[in-house]
Design an enzyme around this catalytic site. Structure first.
Site, PDB file in Angstrom:
ATOM      1  N   HIS A  72     126.830 -25.320  41.722  1.00 30.01           N
ATOM      2  CA  HIS A  72     127.992 -24.435  41.872  1.00 30.01           C
ATOM      3  C   HIS A  72     128.599 -24.580  43.261  1.00 30.01           C
ATOM      4  CE1 HIS A  72     127.238 -21.368  38.397  1.00 30.01           C
ATOM      5  NE2 HIS A  72     127.165 -22.622  37.997  1.00 30.01           N
ATOM      6  N   TYR A 200     130.751 -11.654  40.655  1.00 30.22           N
ATOM      7  CA  TYR A 200     130.193 -10.400  41.184  1.00 30.22           C
ATOM      8  C   TYR A 200     131.307  -9.352  41.104  1.00 30.22           C
ATOM      9  CZ  TYR A 200     126.226 -12.931  43.305  1.00 30.22           C
ATOM     10  OH  TYR A 200     125.095 -13.686  43.514  1.00 30.22           O
ATOM     11  N   PRO A 292     118.606  -7.753  45.116  1.00 27.44           N
ATOM     12  CA  PRO A 292     118.948  -9.067  44.564  1.00 27.44           C
ATOM     13  C   PRO A 292     120.394  -9.524  44.776  1.00 27.44           C
ATOM     14  CG  PRO A 292     118.712  -7.437  42.808  1.00 27.44           C
ATOM     15  CD  PRO A 292     118.271  -6.779  44.066  1.00 27.44           C
ATOM     16  N   LYS A 296     118.668 -13.876  47.332  1.00 31.59           N
ATOM     17  CA  LYS A 296     117.892 -14.432  48.445  1.00 31.59           C
ATOM     18  C   LYS A 296     116.365 -14.389  48.260  1.00 31.59           C
ATOM     19  CE  LYS A 296     120.995 -15.977  51.084  1.00 31.59           C
ATOM     20  NZ  LYS A 296     121.353 -16.956  50.071  1.00 31.59           N
ATOM     21  N   TYR A 384     125.396 -17.190  51.874  1.00 32.94           N
ATOM     22  CA  TYR A 384     125.059 -17.336  50.451  1.00 32.94           C
ATOM     23  C   TYR A 384     124.409 -18.706  50.193  1.00 32.94           C
ATOM     24  CZ  TYR A 384     125.389 -16.515  45.430  1.00 32.94           C
ATOM     25  OH  TYR A 384     125.070 -16.318  44.104  1.00 32.94           O
TER      26      TYR A 384
END
Ligand code: FAD
Ligand code: DHB
Length: 389
Positions: A72, A200, A292, A296, A384
């Site tokens: 991704h 998200y 979550p 990580k 990220y």
């Protein structure tokens, strides 16, 4: 019985550490409280940083990940009907790989079996002794008998509820914690994902996440109350609530079906300092928990194992304990940054039951800034995809 490193727990951290040590010629034995099938049935993380992929390559357990994992280049954040794509590749030059923790665990177990290293499953009542001496011991029960293992070092890779951290006297360890007033309700379904990247969602009704395990299997999460139970959430109710939290384009792309797994996880930030007591070294969830939202948990377990495996190899190959002495400080410096990122993502994307009008406007301003600033997007992307080891 005797080994060089006794590893407690056959989750990702214990299995990865065992594999890296075995490949370096360091004898180790893993003691796991559950059965192999039970460990493989747990559905957990799905997003893997490049650093963790590199470690799996070093462990010779990344072949299937490269074949089946989904690379991704970015992710999407949705708020008030708008969706903003964060382009990891353009902003940082790095990407993440979507590949389930269950698959990583299976690959590591297969790799361990292939080199003939020993794992004891269903080891009951594991207990640690003489951790401050240079001959620590570990005992366990198996098939009605008590066994004992002598070693040089113990690696506590047994997760948040394990015995390793609890074996450290309270006066020798400090815990820092935040418990969040909500949980994540997760559903796994054999249907293609809504989109080719994760979404998200910050919605008035609560957080939602559209994730995946493959092009034909999706993973969805909804923010839920802590007093809710999975029986309160039949599949139809889950899908109805998810549709309410998605924008019209995502909602119309959603393919629903019978869930193949459903679970609720509470959200917590937790760090134990230091990550060492004598010759016991803690790694992964045994030492720290992140909520979550930043994906990580698994990745931090991998970076701990990177530092710990290098330090142990240095000790056995060159006789120097310098890196073992630096382990806790090095690992914690990275852990706290991932804690900060996970806390920030959680804060920005969830509805907090007691938030004031001021808090809500701060959150809206944070998201508006993120949507409009390349600098803010770069900061998110850099964290990220994973900070350097
Ligand atoms: P674990 O995976 O917990 O492995 C520890 C192992 O030790 C287990 O196999 C356990 O059975 C064993 N053990 C425990 N006690 C003993 C004992 N006394 N003796 C012997 N063995 C013992 N992270 C994300 O990034 N995204 C997610 O969506 C996500 N979802 C999660 C959902 C849940 C329910 C949980 C608990 C965690 C989730 N995480 C997620 C976090 C991520 O899965 C963990 O960070 C990761 O599993 C850490 O790996 P670990 O090997 O350190 O610990
Ligand atoms: C998944 C879990 C996460 O916590 C996250 O941030 C992204 C993806 C998942 O299980 O797919």
């Amino acid at each position: 019985m005797r080994t060089q490193v006794a590893i407690i727990g056959a989750g990702p951290s214990g299995l990865l550490l065992g594999q890296l040590l075995s490949l370096a010629g360091i004898d180790n034995m893993i003691l796991e409280q559950k059965s192999k099938d039970y460990v493989l049935s747990r559905i957990r993380a799905g997003v893997v940083e490049q650093g963790a992929v590199k470690l799996l390559e070093e462990a010779r357990a990344a072949e299937r990940l490269h074949r089946e994992g989904l690379v991704h280049d970015g992710t999407e954040i949705a708020f008030q009907g708008r969706r903003r794509r964060i382009d990891f590749k353009a902003l940082t030059g790095k990407v993440v790989t979507v590949y389930g923790q269950t698959e990583i665990t299976r690959d590591l177990m297969d790799a361990r079996e292939a080199i003939g290293a020993e794992t004891v499953y269903e080891a009951a009542d594991v207990a640690l002794f003489d951790l401050k001496s240079d001959r620590p011991r570990v005992s366990w029960r198996e098939g009605g008998e008590t066994h004992e293992l002598q070693c040089d070092y113990v690696a506590g890779c047994d997760g948040f509820h394990g015995v390793s951290r609890r074996s450290i006297p309270e006066s020798e360890i400090a815990a820092f914690e935040r418990v969040y007033p909500f949980g994540w309700l997760g559903v796994l379904v054999e249907k293609p994902p809504v989109s080719h990247e994760l979404i998200y969602v910050n919605h008035d009704r609560g957080f939602a996440l559209c994730s995946m395990r493959s092009t034909s299997r999706s993973r969805y999460y909804l923010q839920c109350r802590l007093d809710e139970h999975i029986d309160d959430w039949p599949d139809d109710k889950f899908w109805e609530e998810l549709v309410r939290r998605l924008d019209p384009a995502a909602a119309s792309a959603l393919q629903t079906g019978a869930s193949i797994e459903k679970s609720i996880a509470p959200l917590r930030s937790f760090v134990a300092e230091p990550m060492r007591y004598g010759n016991l070294f803690l790694a992964g969830d045994a030492a720290h928990i992140v909520p979550p939202t930043g994906a990580k948990g698994l990745n931090l377990a991998a970076s701990d194992v990177h530092y710990l495996s290098h330090a142990l190899i240095e000790k056995y190959k060159n006789g120097s304990a310098k890196d073992l002495d630096l382990y806790a400080a090095k690992a914690l410096a990275r852990v706290w940054k991932a804690e900060r990122f996970s806390w920030w993502m959680t804060q920005m994307l969830h509805r907090f039951p007691e938030s004031s009008g001021f808090d809500q406007r701060m959150q809206a301003a944070e998201l508006d800034y993120l949507f409009s600033s390349e600098a803010a997007q770069t900061a998110l992307a850099e964290n990220y995809v994973g900070l350097p080891y």
